[in-house]
Design a protein around this motif. Structure first.
Motif, PDB file in Angstrom:
ATOM      1  N   PHE A 149      38.367  79.051  69.882  1.00 19.62           N
ATOM      2  CA  PHE A 149      37.081  79.073  69.198  1.00 19.62           C
ATOM      3  C   PHE A 149      35.934  79.429  70.146  1.00 19.62           C
ATOM      4  CE2 PHE A 149      39.305  76.360  66.085  1.00 19.62           C
ATOM      5  CZ  PHE A 149      38.894  76.964  64.913  1.00 19.62           C
ATOM      6  N   ILE A 150      35.885  78.774  71.305  1.00 18.67           N
ATOM      7  CA  ILE A 150      34.694  78.847  72.151  1.00 18.67           C
ATOM      8  C   ILE A 150      35.034  79.196  73.596  1.00 18.67           C
ATOM      9  CG2 ILE A 150      32.711  77.553  73.026  1.00 18.67           C
ATOM     10  CD1 ILE A 150      32.940  75.804  70.505  1.00 18.67           C
ATOM     11  N   TYR A 151      35.882  78.368  74.221  1.00 17.90           N
ATOM     12  CA  TYR A 151      36.163  78.514  75.649  1.00 17.90           C
ATOM     13  C   TYR A 151      37.254  79.568  75.838  1.00 17.90           C
ATOM     14  CZ  TYR A 151      36.746  76.936  80.498  1.00 17.90           C
ATOM     15  OH  TYR A 151      36.802  76.861  81.878  1.00 17.90           O
ATOM     16  N   THR A 152      36.915  80.810  75.486  1.00 18.53           N
ATOM     17  CA  THR A 152      37.907  81.877  75.477  1.00 18.53           C
ATOM     18  C   THR A 152      37.892  82.641  76.798  1.00 18.53           C
ATOM     19  OG1 THR A 152      36.416  83.586  74.622  1.00 18.53           O
ATOM     20  CG2 THR A 152      37.464  82.146  73.003  1.00 18.53           C
ATOM     21  N   THR A 153      39.019  83.226  77.126  1.00 17.35           N
ATOM     22  CA  THR A 153      39.114  84.029  78.348  1.00 17.35           C
ATOM     23  C   THR A 153      38.396  85.358  78.206  1.00 17.35           C
ATOM     24  OG1 THR A 153      41.259  84.867  77.547  1.00 17.35           O
ATOM     25  CG2 THR A 153      41.294  82.984  79.063  1.00 17.35           C
ATOM     26  N   GLU A 154      37.990  85.714  76.979  1.00 14.38           N
ATOM     27  CA  GLU A 154      37.199  86.923  76.787  1.00 14.38           C
ATOM     28  C   GLU A 154      35.739  86.699  77.163  1.00 14.38           C
ATOM     29  OE1 GLU A 154      39.264  85.813  74.432  1.00 14.38           O
ATOM     30  OE2 GLU A 154      40.839  87.351  74.533  1.00 14.38           O
ATOM     31  N   LEU A 155      35.277  85.459  77.112  1.00 13.37           N
ATOM     32  CA  LEU A 155      33.885  85.132  77.439  1.00 13.37           C
ATOM     33  C   LEU A 155      33.737  84.479  78.804  1.00 13.37           C
ATOM     34  CD1 LEU A 155      32.318  83.773  74.110  1.00 13.37           C
ATOM     35  CD2 LEU A 155      31.648  85.805  75.383  1.00 13.37           C
ATOM     36  N   PHE A 156      34.616  83.525  79.091  1.00 14.79           N
ATOM     37  CA  PHE A 156      34.504  82.748  80.328  1.00 14.79           C
ATOM     38  C   PHE A 156      35.528  83.226  81.360  1.00 14.79           C
ATOM     39  CE2 PHE A 156      32.579  79.955  77.222  1.00 14.79           C
ATOM     40  CZ  PHE A 156      31.551  79.337  77.920  1.00 14.79           C
ATOM     41  N   ASP A 157      35.133  83.195  82.617  1.00 19.18           N
ATOM     42  CA  ASP A 157      36.050  83.489  83.723  1.00 19.18           C
ATOM     43  C   ASP A 157      36.813  82.201  84.036  1.00 19.18           C
ATOM     44  OD1 ASP A 157      37.389  84.381  85.935  1.00 19.18           O
ATOM     45  OD2 ASP A 157      35.635  85.262  86.912  1.00 19.18           O
ATOM     46  N   SER A 176      37.551  65.990  81.135  1.00 17.58           N
ATOM     47  CA  SER A 176      36.718  65.159  80.264  1.00 17.58           C
ATOM     48  C   SER A 176      35.718  66.022  79.485  1.00 17.58           C
ATOM     49  CB  SER A 176      35.984  64.110  81.092  1.00 17.58           C
ATOM     50  OG  SER A 176      35.128  63.338  80.278  1.00 17.58           O
ATOM     51  N   LEU A 177      35.142  67.019  80.149  1.00 21.67           N
ATOM     52  CA  LEU A 177      34.199  67.933  79.488  1.00 21.67           C
ATOM     53  C   LEU A 177      34.881  68.697  78.364  1.00 21.67           C
ATOM     54  CD1 LEU A 177      31.537  69.521  79.265  1.00 21.67           C
ATOM     55  CD2 LEU A 177      32.387  71.015  81.104  1.00 21.67           C
ATOM     56  N   LEU A 178      36.082  69.225  78.614  1.00 17.38           N
ATOM     57  CA  LEU A 178      36.804  69.969  77.580  1.00 17.38           C
ATOM     58  C   LEU A 178      37.201  69.053  76.428  1.00 17.38           C
ATOM     59  CD1 LEU A 178      39.111  72.324  79.705  1.00 17.38           C
ATOM     60  CD2 LEU A 178      36.857  72.796  78.727  1.00 17.38           C
ATOM     61  N   ALA A 179      37.607  67.810  76.763  1.00 21.67           N
ATOM     62  CA  ALA A 179      37.980  66.857  75.714  1.00 21.67           C
ATOM     63  C   ALA A 179      36.787  66.529  74.829  1.00 21.67           C
ATOM     64  CB  ALA A 179      38.549  65.584  76.339  1.00 21.67           C
ATOM     65  N   ASN A 180      35.629  66.268  75.444  1.00 24.13           N
ATOM     66  CA  ASN A 180      34.430  65.960  74.666  1.00 24.13           C
ATOM     67  C   ASN A 180      34.021  67.138  73.788  1.00 24.13           C
ATOM     68  OD1 ASN A 180      34.249  63.417  75.784  1.00 24.13           O
ATOM     69  ND2 ASN A 180      32.823  64.024  77.399  1.00 24.13           N
ATOM     70  N   SER A 181      34.149  68.358  74.329  1.00 21.43           N
ATOM     71  CA  SER A 181      33.816  69.553  73.550  1.00 21.43           C
ATOM     72  C   SER A 181      34.754  69.691  72.351  1.00 21.43           C
ATOM     73  CB  SER A 181      33.909  70.802  74.437  1.00 21.43           C
ATOM     74  OG  SER A 181      32.985  70.738  75.503  1.00 21.43           O
ATOM     75  N   SER A 182      36.028  69.350  72.537  1.00 19.67           N
ATOM     76  CA  SER A 182      36.990  69.397  71.427  1.00 19.67           C
ATOM     77  C   SER A 182      36.627  68.385  70.350  1.00 19.67           C
ATOM     78  CB  SER A 182      38.410  69.115  71.946  1.00 19.67           C
ATOM     79  OG  SER A 182      38.867  70.166  72.766  1.00 19.67           O
ATOM     80  N   TRP A 183      36.195  67.195  70.766  1.00 23.31           N
ATOM     81  CA  TRP A 183      35.807  66.175  69.790  1.00 23.31           C
ATOM     82  C   TRP A 183      34.565  66.595  69.010  1.00 23.31           C
ATOM     83  CZ3 TRP A 183      38.813  62.718  67.869  1.00 23.31           C
ATOM     84  CH2 TRP A 183      39.838  62.162  68.625  1.00 23.31           C
ATOM     85  N   THR A 247      26.686  76.358  74.853  1.00 19.66           N
ATOM     86  CA  THR A 247      25.587  76.178  75.800  1.00 19.66           C
ATOM     87  C   THR A 247      25.817  74.950  76.677  1.00 19.66           C
ATOM     88  OG1 THR A 247      24.079  77.177  74.194  1.00 19.66           O
ATOM     89  CG2 THR A 247      23.079  75.926  75.991  1.00 19.66           C
ATOM     90  N   ARG A 248      26.317  73.874  76.043  1.00 18.96           N
ATOM     91  CA  ARG A 248      26.618  72.648  76.790  1.00 18.96           C
ATOM     92  C   ARG A 248      27.724  72.899  77.810  1.00 18.96           C
ATOM     93  NH1 ARG A 248      30.285  68.419  76.032  1.00 18.96           N
ATOM     94  NH2 ARG A 248      29.555  66.378  76.780  1.00 18.96           N
ATOM     95  N   LEU A 249      28.734  73.673  77.420  1.00 17.82           N
ATOM     96  CA  LEU A 249      29.819  74.009  78.347  1.00 17.82           C
ATOM     97  C   LEU A 249      29.290  74.754  79.560  1.00 17.82           C
ATOM     98  CD1 LEU A 249      32.890  75.163  76.203  1.00 17.82           C
ATOM     99  CD2 LEU A 249      32.904  73.441  78.011  1.00 17.82           C
ATOM    100  N   ILE A 250      28.447  75.746  79.312  1.00 16.95           N
ATOM    101  CA  ILE A 250      27.905  76.542  80.412  1.00 16.95           C
ATOM    102  C   ILE A 250      27.113  75.653  81.379  1.00 16.95           C
ATOM    103  CG2 ILE A 250      26.262  78.372  80.994  1.00 16.95           C
ATOM    104  CD1 ILE A 250      27.115  79.757  78.392  1.00 16.95           C
ATOM    105  N   LYS A 251      26.278  74.782  80.813  1.00 17.47           N
ATOM    106  CA  LYS A 251      25.443  73.912  81.649  1.00 17.47           C
ATOM    107  C   LYS A 251      26.299  72.954  82.477  1.00 17.47           C
ATOM    108  CE  LYS A 251      21.692  70.528  81.355  1.00 17.47           C
ATOM    109  NZ  LYS A 251      20.752  69.801  80.438  1.00 17.47           N
ATOM    110  N   GLN A 252      27.281  72.307  81.823  1.00 16.71           N
ATOM    111  CA  GLN A 252      28.104  71.316  82.522  1.00 16.71           C
ATOM    112  C   GLN A 252      29.065  71.979  83.509  1.00 16.71           C
ATOM    113  OE1 GLN A 252      27.683  68.013  82.341  1.00 16.71           O
ATOM    114  NE2 GLN A 252      25.966  68.403  80.948  1.00 16.71           N
TER     115      GLN A 252
END
Length: 267
Positions: A149-157, A176-183, A247-252
């Motif tokens: 959905f979001i944390y894709t290899t097409e967008l993020f390195d 923990s960051l990825l788990a929180n994003s999934s929730w 946006t939260r993923l990028i910041k964290q």
């Protein structure tokens, strides 16, 4: 749900943004227009009274064409990409379920079964609820749905990010960051499920209150309304939530790795 990206990423994903706009047109706008403006006419597609406007093809053909458009588009997308796309599969599943429900609830002379509001509301709520459960369950697998959905290899390195996280000893905080994003994503989908249920129940309940001779046309219009209003009052907030998660993923991730936004994202 339609994949869309915030404006700051559009220059990195022009093909995806164009595909998203085409998907909105074929999966939402065009079917809604057909259901709203073409459903008038005879219930029997073989009958056509004199003087009937050519675009009034009747409720049967209008429903068939409106449901066929997203189905054909999804099949074409799968054929062109030569790989299974989760959202295309979800869209096709929704169209097929609508078709199956329509076969069983449309009775003689276009009368709509009284259980239709609950059946349709259940169908509309079921798909995002299943996706929410899949997001949570997939956290313990090698392919979490967050990565689709979001944390894709097409967008993020992702490879560079994970190497830097390991070098900084921040693996636990990263997971923990990825788990929180999934929730957060799962909660967004649950909210969508609840919204879809009550929106569909409201529109389909009004169909049952119509005179029997007008119910099939009203049923088509209700499907169009559910599609359109679902996009406006449910889909857009979900897209906003996805942008928030990204946006939260990028910041964290920047905090954990020390990498800049341009270094986190693929050029």
């Amino acid at each position: 749900m339609i994949q869309i990206f915030p404006s700051e990423f559009m220059d990195k994903t022009p093909n995806k943004s164009q595909s998203s706009l085409l998907g909105i047109f074929i999966n939402i706008l065009l079917p809604v227009l057909i259901l709203d403006y073409c459903s008038a006419g005879p219930a029997n597609p073989l009958e056509r009274p004199e003087g009937e406007s050519f675009w009034h093809i009747g409720p049967v053909w209008s429903l068939v064409i409106a449901l066929s458009l997203p189905l054909v588009y999804g099949i074409r997308s799968l054929a062109v990409s030569r790989k299974f796309d989760l959202m295309s599969g979800v869209g096709m599943a929704g169209v097929l379920l609508t078709g199956v429900i329509s076969i069983f609830v449309i009775g003689p002379e276009g009368r709509i079964h009284s259980a239709t509001p609950w059946l349709f509301a259940g169908k509309e709520a079921l798909i995002p609820l299943i996706l929410a459960a899949a997001v949570v369950v997939s956290r313990s697998t090698g392919t979490p749905l967050l990565n689709m959905f979001i944390y894709t290899t097409e967008l993020f390195d992702v490879r560079r990010i994970e190497q830097t996280v390991a070098a900084n000893g921040e693996e636990q905080a990263y997971q923990s960051l990825l788990a929180n994003s999934s929730w957060i994503l799962a909660g967004t989908l649950v909210a969508s499920s609840v919204g879809n249920f009550f929106l569909s129940l409201s529109f389909m309940s009004s169909v049952i209150r119509q005179p029997e001779a007008e119910q099939q046309v009203a049923y088509n219009a209700a499907i169009g309304s559910i599609t359109w209003w679902g996009f406006l009052i449910i889909g857009i907030p979900i897209l906003a939530a996805l942008v928030f998660i990204m946006t939260r993923l990028i910041k964290q991730l920047g905090r954990l790795t020390g990498l800049s936004r341009n270094e986190l994202l693929l050029k």
